[in-house]
Design a protein around this motif. Structure first.
Motif, PDB file in Angstrom:
ATOM      1  N   ALA A 106     -28.211  -1.562 -90.990  1.00  0.00           N
ATOM      2  CA  ALA A 106     -29.163  -1.206 -90.069  1.00  0.00           C
ATOM      3  C   ALA A 106     -30.162  -1.817 -90.091  1.00  0.00           C
ATOM      4  O   ALA A 106     -31.238  -0.641 -90.868  1.00  0.00           O
ATOM      5  N   ARG A 107     -31.325  -1.843 -88.921  1.00  0.00           N
ATOM      6  CA  ARG A 107     -32.621  -2.053 -88.596  1.00  0.00           C
ATOM      7  C   ARG A 107     -32.990  -2.766 -90.268  1.00  0.00           C
ATOM      8  O   ARG A 107     -33.871  -3.083 -90.756  1.00  0.00           O
ATOM      9  N   THR A 141     -22.290 -13.727 -93.208  1.00  0.00           N
ATOM     10  CA  THR A 141     -22.878 -15.317 -91.769  1.00  0.00           C
ATOM     11  C   THR A 141     -24.163 -15.018 -90.825  1.00  0.00           C
ATOM     12  O   THR A 141     -25.232 -14.544 -91.510  1.00  0.00           O
ATOM     13  N   GLY A 142     -24.729 -15.847 -89.912  1.00  0.00           N
ATOM     14  CA  GLY A 142     -26.327 -15.596 -90.392  1.00  0.00           C
ATOM     15  C   GLY A 142     -25.984 -16.862 -88.872  1.00  0.00           C
ATOM     16  O   GLY A 142     -25.485 -17.896 -88.248  1.00  0.00           O
ATOM     17  N   ASP A 143     -27.854 -16.397 -88.275  1.00  0.00           N
ATOM     18  CA  ASP A 143     -27.519 -17.791 -86.943  1.00  0.00           C
ATOM     19  C   ASP A 143     -29.288 -18.060 -87.322  1.00  0.00           C
ATOM     20  O   ASP A 143     -30.031 -19.324 -86.587  1.00  0.00           O
ATOM     21  N   GLY A 144     -29.622 -17.432 -87.660  1.00  0.00           N
ATOM     22  CA  GLY A 144     -31.324 -17.463 -86.954  1.00  0.00           C
ATOM     23  C   GLY A 144     -32.051 -18.477 -88.086  1.00  0.00           C
ATOM     24  O   GLY A 144     -30.937 -18.901 -89.624  1.00  0.00           O
ATOM     25  N   SER A 171     -21.052  -9.239 -92.237  1.00  0.00           N
ATOM     26  CA  SER A 171     -21.593  -9.929 -90.076  1.00  0.00           C
ATOM     27  C   SER A 171     -22.261  -9.377 -89.800  1.00  0.00           C
ATOM     28  O   SER A 171     -22.172  -8.155 -89.620  1.00  0.00           O
ATOM     29  N   ASP A 172     -23.227 -10.446 -89.427  1.00  0.00           N
ATOM     30  CA  ASP A 172     -23.479  -9.914 -88.167  1.00  0.00           C
ATOM     31  C   ASP A 172     -22.632  -9.287 -87.245  1.00  0.00           C
ATOM     32  O   ASP A 172     -21.180  -9.166 -87.198  1.00  0.00           O
ATOM     33  N   LYS A 173     -23.710  -8.111 -85.953  1.00  0.00           N
ATOM     34  CA  LYS A 173     -22.719  -7.578 -85.422  1.00  0.00           C
ATOM     35  C   LYS A 173     -22.880  -8.191 -83.960  1.00  0.00           C
ATOM     36  O   LYS A 173     -21.439  -8.087 -83.863  1.00  0.00           O
ATOM     37  N   THR A 174     -23.848  -8.454 -83.169  1.00  0.00           N
ATOM     38  CA  THR A 174     -24.024  -9.517 -82.131  1.00  0.00           C
ATOM     39  C   THR A 174     -23.471 -10.646 -81.583  1.00  0.00           C
ATOM     40  O   THR A 174     -23.790 -11.531 -82.396  1.00  0.00           O
ATOM     41  N   GLY A 175     -22.772 -10.259 -80.983  1.00  0.00           N
ATOM     42  CA  GLY A 175     -22.000 -12.015 -81.072  1.00  0.00           C
ATOM     43  C   GLY A 175     -20.198 -12.475 -81.732  1.00  0.00           C
ATOM     44  O   GLY A 175     -20.439 -13.327 -81.524  1.00  0.00           O
ATOM     45  N   THR A 176     -20.768 -11.685 -82.859  1.00  0.00           N
ATOM     46  CA  THR A 176     -19.763 -11.696 -83.412  1.00  0.00           C
ATOM     47  C   THR A 176     -18.515 -11.008 -84.197  1.00  0.00           C
ATOM     48  O   THR A 176     -17.262 -11.357 -83.368  1.00  0.00           O
ATOM     49  N   ILE A 208     -24.080  -6.113 -91.039  1.00  0.00           N
ATOM     50  CA  ILE A 208     -25.229  -6.375 -91.316  1.00  0.00           C
ATOM     51  C   ILE A 208     -25.691  -6.167 -89.937  1.00  0.00           C
ATOM     52  O   ILE A 208     -25.729  -7.375 -89.967  1.00  0.00           O
ATOM     53  N   THR A 209     -26.956  -5.708 -89.878  1.00  0.00           N
ATOM     54  CA  THR A 209     -27.513  -6.004 -88.759  1.00  0.00           C
ATOM     55  C   THR A 209     -28.061  -5.038 -87.718  1.00  0.00           C
ATOM     56  O   THR A 209     -29.284  -5.059 -88.926  1.00  0.00           O
TER      57      THR A 209
END
Length: 979
Positions: free
Chosen positions: A667-668, A691-694, A367-372, A618-619
């Motif tokens: 991270a990073r 998960t992904g958004d980009g 999972s992404d961190k931000t927003g999820t 994963i962020t």
């Protein structure tokens, strides 16, 4: 009202063939790419800045219709109804029914006033067809509703405001706002662009992204050379831009191609393919048994007239119809569609049905961190400027909050106030977000991180008017590879002077900075200074704050070949900034933001752990920030580690495989690292949800067993690559979807076990009753051949027990322990070895119980013969058969409750599914009607039963429940989980 059409522009490639365009959009010979932008916009009756009005957009939508390509014509309802009669066995049954009716017509003298057998079988066939028709119609309706939910969205300008609307509502004249990762929804003429590039490979075959600009092309060029046009179905890969829609739906270039294509065939899911294979195997076995029964009946029957042969033939066909699970596809489709609708209500829209099957087998959620995992409402907490940390009050997007240093107001320190304002001014300038107040609520349009910077600047008194004196004239957009964003601004108060503002990851910007502000003084930034800033950055990150560095640089317009007067007026045209313009920067400060974890995320992580599903974060954030959030959510466990993108770059596949089981936080990371992580987990045997958004997440989403795109922040490309879209971008929704997926799979399995075990009971009863009729002392008064049940009775049982009760099992509530089990083994069949043993066992119990009741009530039967020695008569035969008929029906109704779980007691949660109780009551009521209504008695050859008879049928039928409760108790005591 928009101006009517007045310019020679031909936007109406958007019209369907044969449809006349409205007067204001009348087509002429000049295509849009050959005309200046202002002429195209005017000709469309639109406004480049404010777009269409809502009223005008509605009018055009009514005129043009939705922006959707034509699909294959929907099958008419009457044709779908006729398709229910195309099954081979049903056709044979209809032919046999006609023969039976003809025989009754020719019969002299007639034994009955009406051809009851033919009428009953025809009625049951019609009811079965109607049930299948309703099931398919419901499933199709559900799928259409889900397609509407999963429809892509686009950003447009209407009424002067930026709006996000479904792509099918776009009309000619709409002004599109396009960013990297967006799917272009319609053909459009570029108005302005900032390094906009699109991938047009699917349309033109061009292998590299095509750069776009707004200049007219005064030549008749092909699609690939129309650089001022955007085409539906292509994807923005870089930069951003604004364009006016000139063609929608079938009038687009891709629409013209679609006209030449036939409708695509529906692809069956793996589950449906597996069930189809299972159904075919069962059909072959059961048809063979039915053929044996038919042949045995012919050999054993001393009378072989047409009536006897037809009666036996009808029985064999009815037995095949009752035994073969021909309703499997329809029931499974209904079960899947109902479950998927429940998932949609829980903010998880399934785009590809195989994902439902895979969800129950997921072992890892990446999972992404931000927003999820977090709220995605970034709030600036600290501004590090002039070497001092300044705390920022307030929360969320409300632009209210105090600036303090060690608890004291910042107002008393002018130098520090200037440093903070200088930092926030630059952060607000190098920014594409907008802060708006809608219905009394402050909202951010754009990236939440950029929105937090705009909110902080507003708190410092830097509103839009204060920033307007520095208009943006060029930019270098942010990309995940660059990790920074730069914008160039003219200064209206100092013509000829340009200001470059840059924000990005501190580790990326610091090496490019040569100076920094110490209060109001500029001082060199050497290695020691960078180390000190890095330490301060680490301190902020350890507090779970996300940090951005903000830097600036002043350049002269002349050095870039820009006219100072044109720059001040914002009329610079396209500017190609040199690569070294981001060097020699002045560090203004660091900004620390926090995106707090979602309150429900911690519970979801715990639930996933209970379900033996690992959560991996994963962020792109700083390792300290990521680890702090991961610890708060209990993702990090003892013995697990945090790995950075820098470490990943030094690892080969073997190295990554060796450590991936022990890592809970990456991270990073770069986007391409996601793909490597997914592949490594899959090599270790895991079923991965990612998960992904980009746009760069698309390969990982496609490779993952379950690709999960973000519905709010996700790009169109990521949504199309994904199997599932979260409408709320919430990690808890992923866990909920897995829970629903397990429940859906369980319900399909429940139905299959119930259906196959009940059909096995019917088949074994009929087979044994015919094969061993002599041994049991069962001899008919009609033609000498004894049939345990008549064809009409068999079909009736199949209708009332395989119908409503089976459908009700499809909406059975999830077992309480569904998230306490291990994930289903990938590739395991829906029906396992233990299930087949259970099916055979249940069928055998039904056979023994039904034949025992039949034999006990039949005067010539083995049991009764020893007791009375009396000879049978037609009335005794009808009574015995009615009892066997009712007993077998009761067996199957008790089997419904038994099939709700393979290890949990049938009495646990007995009232949790009122639909099931209602379905059983309906089946009982139908059976009462068959036994007591005179016209039904004549049709089904039944006789009334007394209270004692009902008690016998009920107690014998309940014996199945008793036997299976003992088996389940043994399983529970042994600790087995058959589910």
């Amino acid at each position: 009202m928009n101006q009517p059409y007045a310019a020679p522009v031909a936007p109406l490639h958007a019209q369907e063939p044969g449809r006349a365009p409205p007067p204001e959009l009348a087509a002429t010979a000049a295509p849009p790419h050959r005309l200046p932008v202002d002429v195209v916009v005017a000709g469309l009756g639109s406004d480049a800045a404010r777009g269409l009005t809502s009223a005008e957009a509605e009018r055009r939508l009514a005129e043009y219709g939705p922006n959707q390509l034509k699909s294959a014509p929907e099958t008419p309802w009457w044709r779908r109804l006729l398709e229910q009669f195309q099954d081979f066995l049903v056709i044979i049954l209809l032919v046999a029914t006609v023969i039976s009716a003809v025989e009754w017509i020719l019969e002299e003298p007639r034994e009955s006033a009406l051809p009851y057998e033919a009428i009953v079988i025809m009625a049951i066939v019609l009811l079965n067809a109607l049930l299948g028709f309703i099931q398919e119609a419901r499933a199709e309706k559900s799928v259409r509703a889900l397609m509407a939910l999963a429809a892509p969205e686009s950003t447009v300008v209407r009424d002067g405001e930026r709006q996000r609307i479904p792509a099918h509502l776009i009309v000619p004249g709409d002004v599109l706002l396009v960013e990297a990762g967006d799917r272009i929804p319609a053909d459009a003429r570029v108005i302005e662009d900032a390094n906009l590039r699109t991938d047009e490979a699917a349309l033109t075959g061009e292998s590299v992204p095509v750069g776009k600009d707004a200049a007219a092309i005064d030549a008749d060029v092909g699609l690939g050379d129309r650089k001022n046009m955007l085409f539906a179905g292509t994807t923005a890969t870089y930069g951003r831009g604004r364009a006016v829609v000139v063609a929608t739906a079938m009038g687009t270039e891709v629409g013209k191609i679609a006209e030449l294509l036939e409708g695509a065939k529906k692809e069956a899911t793996p589950l449906q393919k597996e069930l189809d294979r299972t159904g075919k195997r069962l059909s072959i076995i059961m048809l063979a048994i039915c053929a044996v029964v038919f042949a045995t009946g012919l050999m054993k029957n001393p009378v072989t007239d047409l009536d006897a042969i037809l009666s036996l033939f009808l029985f064999a066909v009815a037995l095949a119809v009752a035994a073969i699970p021909e309703a499997l596809p329809a029931i499974v489709t209904v079960g899947l569609s109902l479950g998927v609708r429940r998932m949609a209500a829980s903010n998880a829209i399934v785009r590809k049905l195989p994902a439902v099957e895979t969800l129950g087998a997921a072992t890892v959620i990446c999972s992404d961190k931000t927003g999820t995992l977090t709220r995605n409402e970034m709030t600036v907490r600290t501004v590090l400027a002039g070497g001092t940390a300044v705390d920022v009050g307030g929360s969320g997007y409300v632009p209210e909050g105090d600036f303090t240093v060690d608890g004291q107001p910042l107002a008393g320190r002018p130098d520090l106030t200037e440093a903070v304002e200088r930092t926030l001014r630059a952060a607000a300038l190098v920014n594409d977000a907008a802060l708006v107040c809608r219905d009394g609520r402050w909202l951010v349009q754009g990236d939440p991180t950029e929105g937090a910077l705009v909110v902080a600047a507003r708190k410092a008194g830097l509103d839009e008017a204060a920033l307007a004196r520095l208009p943006r004239i060029a930019e270098i957009p942010f990309t995940s590879e660059r990790k920074r964003h730069a914008t160039l601004h003219a200064d209206r108060d100092a013509p000829g002077t340009l200001t470059l503002c840059v924000k990005g990851a501190p580790e990326v910007l610091l090496p490019r900075c040569r100076q920094m502000f110490d209060g109001s003084r500029l001082v060199p930034l050497d290695d020691a200074g960078r180390a000190a800033v890095t330490a301060q950055n680490d301190g902020l990150a350890s507090q779970a704050l996300r940090t951005l560095a903000v830097a600036t640089r002043t350049v002269q317009a002349a050095t870039l070949g820009i006219d100072p007067a044109a720059a001040a007026a914002g009329r610079t045209g396209d500017i190609e900034l040199p690569e070294d313009i981001e060097d020699e920067l002045v560090l203004l400060g660091l900004v620390g933001m926090i995106d707090p974890p979602r309150t429900e995320a911690a519970t979801a992580v715990a639930t996933a752990r209970t379900a033996h599903i690992r959560t991996v974060m994963i962020t792109g954030d700083h390792p300290a920030t990521a680890e702090a959030i991961a610890r708060e959510l209990a993702i990090v466990e003892p013995g697990t580690r945090v790995v950075t993108g820098a470490e990943l770059r030094t690892m080969n596949e073997a190295d990554l495989d060796a450590i991936v089981e022990d890592v809970r936080v990456f991270a990073r990371v770069d986007p391409d690292h996601k793909l490597r992580i997914v592949e490594a987990l899959q090599r270790r045997g895991h079923i991965v949800a990612m998960t992904g958004d980009g746009i760069n997440d698309a390969p990982a989403l496609k490779t993952a067993n379950i690709g999960v795109a973000m519905g709010i922040t996700g790009t169109d490309v990521s949504k199309e690559a994904a199997d599932m879209v979260l409408t709320d971008d919430n990690f808890a929704s992923i866990v909920k979807a897995i829970e629903e997926g397990r429940g859906i799979f369980d319900n399909i399995r429940k139905y299959l076990v119930y259906l196959l075990s009940s059909n096995a009971g019917e088949l074994l009863t009929m087979f044994a009753g015919v094969m061993f009729a002599g041994l049991l002392g069962l001899a008919s008064t009609n033609h000498g051949l004894f049939l345990p049940l008549l064809a009409a009775q068999l079909l009736w049982i199949n209708l009332i027990t395989d119908g409503p009760p089976a459908l009700a099992l499809g909406i059975d509530p999830k077992d309480a322990d569904v998230m306490h089990r291990r994930p289903r083994r990938r590739g395991a069949g829906v029906i396992g070895g233990a299930d087949w043993v259970r099916i055979a066992g249940v069928g055998s119990v039904m056979m023994v119980g039904t034949l025992a009741v039949l034999d006990a009530y039949y005067p010539g039967g083995l049991i009764t013969l020893y007791a009375t020695g009396t000879a049978p008569n037609p009335a005794d035969e009808a009574m015995a058969r009615t009892m066997a008929f009712t007993t077998l029906m009761m067996f199957q109704l008790f089997n419904v409750f038994n099939s709700r779980s393979t290890h949990r007691s049938a009495f646990a949660g007995f009232f949790d599914n009122p639909w099931l109780l209602g379905a059983v009551a309906l089946s009982l009521a139908a059976q009462f009607l068959v036994i007591y209504a005179p016209f039904m008695q004549a049709a089904f050859q039944t006789v009334p039963l007394g209270f004692g008879d009902w008690m016998v049928a009920t107690l014998v039928g309940a014996s199945l429940l008793v036997v299976m409760e003992i088996v389940k108790l043994a399983l529970r005591l042994r600790g087995g989980e058959a589910d």
